[in-house]
Design a protein around this motif. Structure first.
Motif, PDB file in Angstrom:
ATOM      1  N   LEU A 139      40.560  34.279  34.925  1.00 48.49           N
ATOM      2  CA  LEU A 139      41.497  33.489  34.138  1.00 48.49           C
ATOM      3  C   LEU A 139      42.269  34.400  33.194  1.00 48.49           C
ATOM      4  O   LEU A 139      41.694  35.272  32.557  1.00 48.49           O
ATOM      5  CB  LEU A 139      40.741  32.445  33.318  1.00 48.49           C
ATOM      6  N   PHE A 140      43.545  34.187  33.111  1.00 49.68           N
ATOM      7  CA  PHE A 140      44.367  34.934  32.162  1.00 49.68           C
ATOM      8  C   PHE A 140      45.248  33.961  31.402  1.00 49.68           C
ATOM      9  O   PHE A 140      45.932  33.135  32.001  1.00 49.68           O
ATOM     10  CB  PHE A 140      45.246  35.948  32.898  1.00 49.68           C
ATOM     11  N   ARG A 141      45.180  34.007  30.056  1.00 48.37           N
ATOM     12  CA  ARG A 141      46.012  33.115  29.250  1.00 48.37           C
ATOM     13  C   ARG A 141      47.026  33.863  28.417  1.00 48.37           C
ATOM     14  O   ARG A 141      47.985  33.292  27.929  1.00 48.37           O
ATOM     15  CB  ARG A 141      45.122  32.262  28.334  1.00 48.37           C
ATOM     16  N   GLY A 142      46.787  35.159  28.216  1.00 48.01           N
ATOM     17  CA  GLY A 142      47.799  35.980  27.561  1.00 48.01           C
ATOM     18  C   GLY A 142      47.877  35.859  26.050  1.00 48.01           C
ATOM     19  O   GLY A 142      48.961  35.890  25.481  1.00 48.01           O
TER      20      GLY A 142
END
Lengths: 625, 409
Positions: A87-90
């Motif tokens: 997961l990547f949300r930044g």
């Protein structure tokens, strides 16, 4: 001195400087993983008993962890392990270009399991950048808040997440002979926890029906009730800001915490007895359990809970105020503490992205820290977050987590690292309830409904899944005592008329400022590195415990802590046919690092039409920045 | 905890014949921090155990497919999601979505993904399935889609300015024409994190309505439960009285109204000050935290930078300072008399050992005499002052007689 691999030496005064005899001191060669992958591929093709076992993120929600292994079911060994953050949300990217005042509230949202740890760490980074020293009561309230936090977090781990792995429901299925033995084995601490046999404890751990499971759920609420009295809400507290807290403190504030805290101290006495009994039972049943989740005793921790008189938020004096914390900072390599100096802990830190979905960066703005010590181009103050999502490949890139390393060694983040470092350093200044002996940490728990008790956490001979769990049980008592110590500290401040909780600050509209917040989460290490220019954040780097623990291989091919722990795990599960293989030992190894709520994965045995077993978790916050 | 599906359609034979005894709930998380799940485990009224064990009369048991609680589900776990997506579940289900929905087309440009759930083979190698796909597949057949938390309801932090992932809310993702199988648009329960009880209460209310046992829950034009989010948090704030009297905190830690130091409460719809955060304790302004608007679609960017007074507060607080000052002073006069036993008026002094309490100045007494006259207009002064209030036969209570005599002297 403390560095083996970094090109950093020390002069006669003990000040670090860069070695002058190396032309490109921080350069390294990346070791290819292709050969290893080929070898595993051949083994898989040749032998039917060697299988891909994927702990697959099918049901992953939020900061998900997926896990790929290759298991030799005949030799009962794990041949390959890959940890994947999916997961990547930044958050680091979102913070870039923002007003620094947004950092605490925005970065808090990195993790909803770990209450206010990100908000606090963020505040510490800004306090350092702008030289804001909170008033003593502000520091004490923060200490109370962030120790009460663990009175929710550790029971969550011990009984709701990891606990079911040791419950009747699972043990009966995965190791029937062990279950038979458990029913016959008397629990040594029955008088303390009320369970006659180990089998009774295991039944208590059954999810949603066992008494220990349900009690823990209620205890997490009790701790959160105490928490919101000063933090306003959980998770994502509303009162933690740079310069202290915004809490309106009164006698009621302290009173609402008082009884709840004593109840939780009592609870910790019981929890320690439960986990002591469980761990010893497994060791006695089969000494090979000492190998489950085993890895070298390499642990890192920046310490936490500041001394209200010592903490001045400065980087220049971080070594001094760091050592006066309720948890002594420290790095342990192969069981030996190599430093307790926060500056050196910071200087030794690097983050690599060779096997992660990020591009490398070229900038190198900080060649030295504010005290003149050399900094690597891979240090968080120099790192830039440049996401580049690509396909998954074991030899190339396979995770959204990065590979943080200390002195280019694989260190582990752990709440147990807090008691470990505190115990062996012997520098703890706050000894009302705690006494480090060099090899152990003695804790004096006052009487509540249960009588007063002395507990002693001893540096373990083995470092494995069981010691992580047992250590967390002791950390529950430790955190409760720190909350209580700060409660009395706070009352004493009120007695002296010290009621200020916050120091005002202005954000300068020009100039460059850097800061780092050193703190901890339920799972251990937490740092935020901030660079602020002309009133805006230009770089923000978060290193969480799960980033460290879930990290993929580093440039030298060394596996991350989860990967290494799983590679060392023997398969002790009893199964007659491969399709009944559950992977409980692997799951215990991974979960012992303290799984967080819903980052669930599934295990799937290749070539079969069925999914087996359930969730593997890790904290949401670690899995992206 | 997943359990036997058959139970879902067996009508309850007892008090409520013919009603559902169980409903499936599929929990999905996109770009979330798990904070909403955590908040729900903190709910007490009802608690998750209450909902999952079906111990509330009339309420169907919720068969929750949630990664954490699904400890024993084993191979059945994903099977349920698949069944629901294929429309073969044979029982009603709701979808609960936590976190924001990323724009996977952005990640796909470089061959990757932002948020994965499950894997599938792509050109012979396992590649993650984007979470958004599950939402797209499960939403049409759901009795209701409930978005929990500000990420799912309005995009939240992952959708903040400068984000690299194109994150958006469930409503943005499904579009204005989306309707559930029961004809409902997305139900939105915002908050970062939300109050756990707001979620469990709404779920219980919806289920009771579906059972025919409760009223239709009212939702506002953005799909929020109206009874929870109709009011601004300021209207229910424990510090609202300070605002009314024009008294404002100028630094953190003080007990007055917080709007001059960054509180957005007057324009934010939320109920945390009246409900508390957990088990009626805590709540932002109750404890000293400023409202940063975390329940609102404009969060976080329209509230940035935090800890800075909202410009609107300059207008409203200037007005209120003017008339608040008058109100405050008048109240102080009345309060001074309310702080006196009537006996102290007779004695002419306050017998407190704690400090000297001055007699009210003559002008205050005059003002208060007017106040008392207004108070008693059209009513009687207590204490048997009229003939018809006396006892028959002329009996007089001795203590009253004595007091009257004292008064005359």
């Amino acid at each position: 001195m403390c560095f083996k691999n970094l090109p950093v030496e020390f002069d006669e005064q003990g000040r670090p400087h860069l070695r002058s005899d190396v032309p490109n001191p921080y350069r390294y060669e990346v070791r290819s993983l292709a050969e290893q992958e080929e070898r595993i591929r051949e083994l898989l093709a040749r032998n039917g008993y060697i299988r891909n076992v994927d702990f697959d993120p099918v049901t992953r929600v939020a900061g998900a962890l997926a896990f790929h292994t290759v298991v030799d079911l005949k030799e009962r060994k794990v041949l390959a392990a890959n940890s994947m953050a999916t997961l990547f949300r930044g958050y680091e990217v979102i913070l870039k270009g923002r007003d620094p005042r947004d950092a605490a509230f925005i970065s808090s949202r990195a993790c909803g399991v770990c209450g206010g740890v990100h908000a606090t760490t963020s505040c510490l980074a800004l306090e350092m950048a702008f030289g804001i020293k909170p008033p003593p009561l502000g520091i004490v309230i923060r200490n109370m808040l962030l120790s009460i936090e663990y009175l929710y977090d550790h029971p969550l781990h011990l009984f709701l997440l990891a606990g079911p792995d040791y419950s009747q429901a699972l043990v009966e299925k995965t190791n029937p002979s062990l279950w038979e033995r458990a029913k016959q084995t008397e629990a040594p601490h029955a008088a303390l926890h009320g369970f006659k046999t180990i089998g009774d404890i295991m039944a208590g751990l059954n999810p949603l029906s066992g008494s220990l499971y349900l009690e823990a759920l209620q205890m997490t609420r009790l701790a959160r009730e105490a928490y919101v009295v000063i933090g306003a809400k959980y998770p994502h507290p509303e009162t933690v800001i740079p310069g202290g807290v915004t809490t309106t403190v009164s006698i009621t504030t302290f009173n609402e915490i008082y009884r709840r805290l004593t109840e939780l101290i009592d609870y910790s006495k019981k929890v320690v007895a439960i986990w002591d009994d469980l761990c010893d039972f497994f060791y006695d049943a089969n000494p090979l359990y000492r190998q489950v989740g085993a890895r070298p005793k390499n642990l890192a921790d920046p310490g936490q809970w500041d001394d209200p008189e010592a903490y001045d938020a400065s980087y220049e004096r971080c070594a001094q105020w760091g050592e006066r914390r309720w948890a002594t900072p420290g790095i342990i390599i192969n069981g030996e503490q190599v430093t307790t100096n926060l500056q050196l802990i910071n200087v030794g830190l690097e983050e690599f992205v060779e096997h992660s979905y990020y591009e490398p960066w070229e900038t190198y703005p900080f060649r030295a820290d504010p005290l003149g010590a050399p900094l690597s181009p891979y240090h968080p103050w120099n790192k830039e977050t440049k996401p580049r999502p690509t396909g998954q490949s074991w030899r190339d890139r396979y995770s959204w987590a990065t590979s943080p390393r200390w002195d280019r060694q694989v260190v582990e983040a752990e709440p147990v690292a807090r008691i470990w470092n505190t115990a062996v350093a012997g520098k703890l200044p706050h000894r009302r309830f705690l006494e480090p002996t060099g090899t152990s940490l003695k804790m004096s728990l006052p009487a509540g409904k249960m009588p007063a008790m002395e507990l002693e956490w001893k540096v373990p001979a083995d470092w494995n899944a069981f010691e992580r769990n047992r250590g967390r049980a002791y950390c529950l008592a430790y955190s409760a005592l720190i909350a209580l110590d700060n409660w009395f500290y706070g009352m004493d401040l009120l007695k002296r008329g010290e009621t200020r909780v916050h120091t005002k600050f202005e954000i300068p509209r020009s100039g460059r400022f850097i800061g780092v917040g050193f703190w901890g989460a339920g799972r251990g290490w937490l740092t935020h590195h901030a660079v602020i220019e002309n009133g805006a954040i230009v770089n923000y780097q978060i290193i969480t415990p799960s980033t460290i623990n879930a990290s993929p291989r580093d440039p030298w091919g060394n596996p991350g802590p989860y990967e290494e722990a799983v590679l060392n795990t023997p398969i002790l599960e009893e199964f007659d046919r491969t399709e009944n293989f559950v992977g409980i030992d692997i799951l215990r190894a991974i979960r012992s690092f303290d799984p967080c709520m819903p980052c669930t994965t599934h295990i799937m045995v290749e070539g079969q039409d069925r999914m087996l077993v359930t969730e593997v978790n890790t904290c949401a916050c670690g899995l992206d920045e | 905890m997943a359990a036997e599906p058959a139970a879902a359609v067996i009508p309850e034979a007892g008090f409520f014949p013919g009603l559902y005894t169980a409903v499936h709930a599929f929990w999905l998380a996109g770009m979330s921090c798990d904070g909403c799940s955590i908040a729900v485990t903190g709910a007490t009224n009802p608690s998750v155990e209450d909902l999952l064990t079906g111990r509330l009369p009339g309420l169907p048991r919720i068969i929750l497919h949630h990664p954490v609680l699904d400890v024993e589900a084993g191979e059945r776990f994903v099977h349920w999601y698949e069944l629901a997506a294929l429309g073969e579940l044979g029982a009603p289900y709701v979808v609960i979505y936590e976190g924001s929905v990323p724009d996977e087309t952005v990640a796909a440009e470089t061959g990757g993904y932002w948020s994965g759930m499950g894997v599938r083979e792509v050109d012979g190698s396992p590649q993650p399935i984007p979470t958004a796909e599950w939402l797209r597949r499960l939403a049409p057949g759901a009795a209701a889609v409930i978005a929990i938390g500000t990420c799912a309801t309005w995009g939240g932090i992952p959708a903040a300015a400068g984000n690299p992932t194109g994150a958006m809310s469930v409503m943005d993702f499904l579009g204005p024409d989306y309707r559930s199988a029961l004809g409902l648009p997305v139900v939105n329960i915002p908050g970062c994190s939300p109050v756990g009880d707001n979620f469990t209460e709404t779920v219980a209310a919806i289920l009771l309505f579906l059972q025919g046992l409760g009223p239709l829950p009212e939702f506002d034009e953005l799909g929020r439960p109206a009874w929870l989010f109709r009011e601004t948090v300021h209207r229910q704030c424990t510090r609202g009285g300070y605002y009314e009297e024009g008294v404002f905190a100028d630094e953190y830690g003080r007990r007055e109204c917080l709007v001059k130091i960054g509180c957005w409460g007057p324009v934010v719809q939320c109920n945390i000050t009246s409900r508390g955060a957990i088990n009626h304790l805590g709540g932002c302004m109750n404890v000293g935290g400023v409202c940063i608007g975390c329940t609102m679609p404009g969060f976080p960017d329209r509230f940035s930078p935090f800890y800075k007074a909202p410009p609107g507060s300059a207008v409203s607080s200037t007005q209120v300072r003017f008339y608040g000052a008058v109100t405050r002073r008048l109240r102080r006069i009345t309060n001074q008399f309310m702080n006196r036993e009537t006996r102290w008026d007779e004695a002419g002094r306050v017998p407190s050992g704690w400090g000297r309490v001055d007699e009210p100045p003559a002008v205050y007494k005059l003002v208060h005499a007017v106040y008392d006259a207004l108070r008693l207009r059209g009513a009687d002064e207590p204490g048997r002052t009229r003939p018809e209030e006396q006892y028959a036969g002329g009996y007089e209570v001795p203590a009253v007689v004595a007091r009257r005599r004292r008064g005359r002297r």
